[in-house]
Design a protein around this motif. Structure first.
Motif, PDB file in Angstrom:
ATOM      1  N   HIS A 277       0.824  -1.215   0.000  1.00  0.00           N
ATOM      2  CA  HIS A 277       0.000   0.000   0.000  1.00  0.00           C
ATOM      3  C   HIS A 277       0.855   1.261   0.000  1.00  0.00           C
ATOM      4  N   ASP A 278       2.082   1.145   0.440  1.00  0.00           N
ATOM      5  CA  ASP A 278       2.963   2.310   0.531  1.00  0.00           C
ATOM      6  C   ASP A 278       3.495   2.661  -0.853  1.00  0.00           C
ATOM      7  N   ARG A 279       3.540   3.933  -1.169  1.00  0.00           N
ATOM      8  CA  ARG A 279       3.997   4.343  -2.505  1.00  0.00           C
ATOM      9  C   ARG A 279       5.471   4.066  -2.728  1.00  0.00           C
ATOM     10  N   VAL A 280       6.205   3.725  -1.670  1.00  0.00           N
ATOM     11  CA  VAL A 280       7.623   3.393  -1.828  1.00  0.00           C
ATOM     12  C   VAL A 280       7.819   1.943  -2.275  1.00  0.00           C
ATOM     13  N   TRP A 281       6.735   1.159  -2.337  1.00  0.00           N
ATOM     14  CA  TRP A 281       6.889  -0.281  -2.589  1.00  0.00           C
ATOM     15  C   TRP A 281       7.637  -0.570  -3.894  1.00  0.00           C
ATOM     16  N   ALA A 282       7.276   0.082  -4.976  1.00  0.00           N
ATOM     17  CA  ALA A 282       7.929  -0.206  -6.258  1.00  0.00           C
ATOM     18  C   ALA A 282       9.427   0.063  -6.171  1.00  0.00           C
ATOM     19  N   ALA A 283       9.808   1.196  -5.597  1.00  0.00           N
ATOM     20  CA  ALA A 283      11.229   1.508  -5.454  1.00  0.00           C
ATOM     21  C   ALA A 283      11.910   0.520  -4.511  1.00  0.00           C
ATOM     22  N   GLN A 284      11.188   0.086  -3.484  1.00  0.00           N
ATOM     23  CA  GLN A 284      11.731  -0.882  -2.531  1.00  0.00           C
ATOM     24  C   GLN A 284      11.965  -2.231  -3.207  1.00  0.00           C
ATOM     25  N   VAL A 285      11.028  -2.655  -4.062  1.00  0.00           N
ATOM     26  CA  VAL A 285      11.200  -3.901  -4.821  1.00  0.00           C
ATOM     27  C   VAL A 285      12.431  -3.804  -5.711  1.00  0.00           C
ATOM     28  N   LEU A 286      12.570  -2.691  -6.390  1.00  0.00           N
ATOM     29  CA  LEU A 286      13.683  -2.506  -7.316  1.00  0.00           C
ATOM     30  C   LEU A 286      15.015  -2.473  -6.570  1.00  0.00           C
TER      31      LEU A 286
END
Length: 462
Positions: A277-286
């Motif tokens: 749900h956090d908008r940082v998730w995509a950057a965190q995955v990368l």
């Protein structure tokens, strides 16, 4: 004129434009009994996948009965009011179907795969299992015995033992997340058919459940089929269970689970961080992928290729549970194993990788390779109906919008190196990591303590 000159040459065929790929978009509806349905037509996929998501989370298990959700899940295929356990299994086999079930923190999942020509029969069997499970005393007793037999093997497995200890360390003792998902020997032996039926009657109902159906549905009147099968399942109306907040203590420290004589040390280093749900998730995955997602990641490059400490080290994020309001948490972890004499040096180098990442950041080349691997492989990853259905069911469990996965790939492609670096550094801060080591404490304790990555405690392996 030579024979070659007389030949007619046709223009060389040229490749056409690649068709843009997107994660399949499901259609959504609700049956008369309140069951939420998501379905996705996938031409050519003749094996249909069905996922049933039940709002029966581990938090709902009664005190002293950890593991009752797991026993209930396994018991769904052990007979109904129409079929004995043997008959149920035989009917599934005649359909060419497989039915699996498991319990996790968000709830219980049933997973069915069946040829589309046998879908009506198989869905009818699943509906019978949900509507009127037998929960016979003898079958529940057998499942309990089987589960008790599994526990010693899990405790002997270094990676499973490390996971158990990390959960115990991270979460308060009062939180269900601090204890093994499938229960302990002390709690499982308390489970009987009455406890299983009580849990079922309290938490399993169509009004709070969802079904995901994915496959080639050409010629299938899905609405009528679902109405005749899962639509015959009835139950009381209720609101979904509230999701308790996830709290954790990630103060930097080390716990060694002592295994005298162990020739390897199992590493599990983790903390709690942002979920999907956090908008940082995509950057965190990368960023996490660049750190330890593949054989060419930084951790593997140093610990495996340069130093030869290990066969591989992985960094990953695993969602634990999410709430409808967008709150939730994921486990952020690094795992692997190293030979015992090099445990201290390996951990020292691992922390150096984290510090270098914080000081210098990722490179554009690392970011580009990660995007290519994560986004480019998606069409292959979701070739099967089961993969699509499983992801859609995850979205349901985690209270995400139906287009979440498609949007995530767009976000990954648009995430820059700076954002990925910041997310990875925030995910794995060098002073806020709980380190669990399963190995020979007499050989590794002093070397680990000298690293200064946290106070060191030693516990028995059990």
């Amino acid at each position: 004129m030579s024979e070659l000159a007389a030949m007619e040459f046709h223009p060389q065929p040229q490749a056409g434009e690649a068709t843009p790929w997107a994660f399949p978009a499901p259609a959504r509806g609700t049956l008369a009994n309140g069951l939420t349905v998501l379905h996705c037509h996938r031409p050519g996929q003749q094996v249909v996948a069905v996922e049933i998501v039940l709002d029966a989370p581990l938090d709902a298990e009664p005190a002293g009965l950890d593991g009752v959700a797991t026993i209930m899940a396994r018991a769904f295929s052990e007979g109904t009011d129409k079929h004995s356990a043997e008959e149920f299994a035989a009917e599934l086999e005649r359909c060419g179907a497989t039915l699996d079930a498991h319990a996790d923190h968000p709830g219980v999942r049933l997973s069915l795969e069946v040829p589309v020509s046998r879908l009506p029969k198989a869905l009818g069997l699943v509906a019978d299992a949900l509507r009127a499970p037998a929960f016979a005393d003898s079958e529940v007793e057998r499942l309990v015995r089987n589960r008790l037999d599994e526990i010693p093997h899990e405790l002997a497995n270094p990676s499973r033992r490390a996971a158990k200890e990390l959960s115990k360390e991270l979460f308060p003792a009062t939180a269900r997340m601090s204890r093994p998902r499938q229960g302990t020997a002390e709690t499982v032996e308390n489970i009987d058919s009455a406890a299983v039926r009580a849990f079922y009657e309290k938490h399993v109902r169509p009004a709070t459940a969802s079904a995901v159906v994915v496959g080639d549905l050409t010629g299938v009147d899905l609405e009528a089929l679902l109405g005749d099968t899962l639509g015959a399942w009835t139950g009381s109306q209720a609101q979904p269970l509230p999701v308790p907040p996830v709290t954790a203590d990630d103060a930097g420290r080390v716990v060694i689970v002592d295994r005298p004589g162990a020739v390897q040390t199992q590493l599990l280093i983790g903390r709690i961080g942002a979920d999907r749900h956090d908008r940082v998730w995509a950057a965190q995955v990368l960023g996490t992928y660049c750190l330890g997602g593949t054989l060419t990641s930084r951790l593997d490059r140093v610990l495996r290729e340069e130093k030869g400490y290990t066969y591989g080290v992985r960094a990953f994020g695993q969602v634990l549970r999410s709430a409808p309001d967008g709150s939730g948490a994921a486990l952020l972890a690094i795992s692997g194993s190293v030979d015992t004499p090099n445990t201290g040096p390996a951990l020292d180098d691992l922390w150096k990788v984290l510090r270098t990442l914080a000081a210098e950041g990722l490179t554009d080349a690392e970011r580009d390779i990660a995007v290519q691997n994560l986004v480019g492989v998606a069409p292959l990853k979701y070739e099967t109906a089961a993969a699509v259905a499983g992801t859609l069911a995850d979205q349901v469990e985690q209270h995400l919008p139906d287009d979440y996965q498609a949007t995530l790939y767009q976000q990954l492609a648009a995430t820059g190196t700076v954002e990925a670096t910041a997310a990875a550094v925030n995910a794995f801060p060098v002073d806020r990591l709980v380190t669990v080591l399963v190995g020979d404490a007499s050989q590794i304790r002093d070397a680990v303590a000298a690293l200064g990555i946290g106070e060191v405690a030693v516990v028995a392996a059990e």
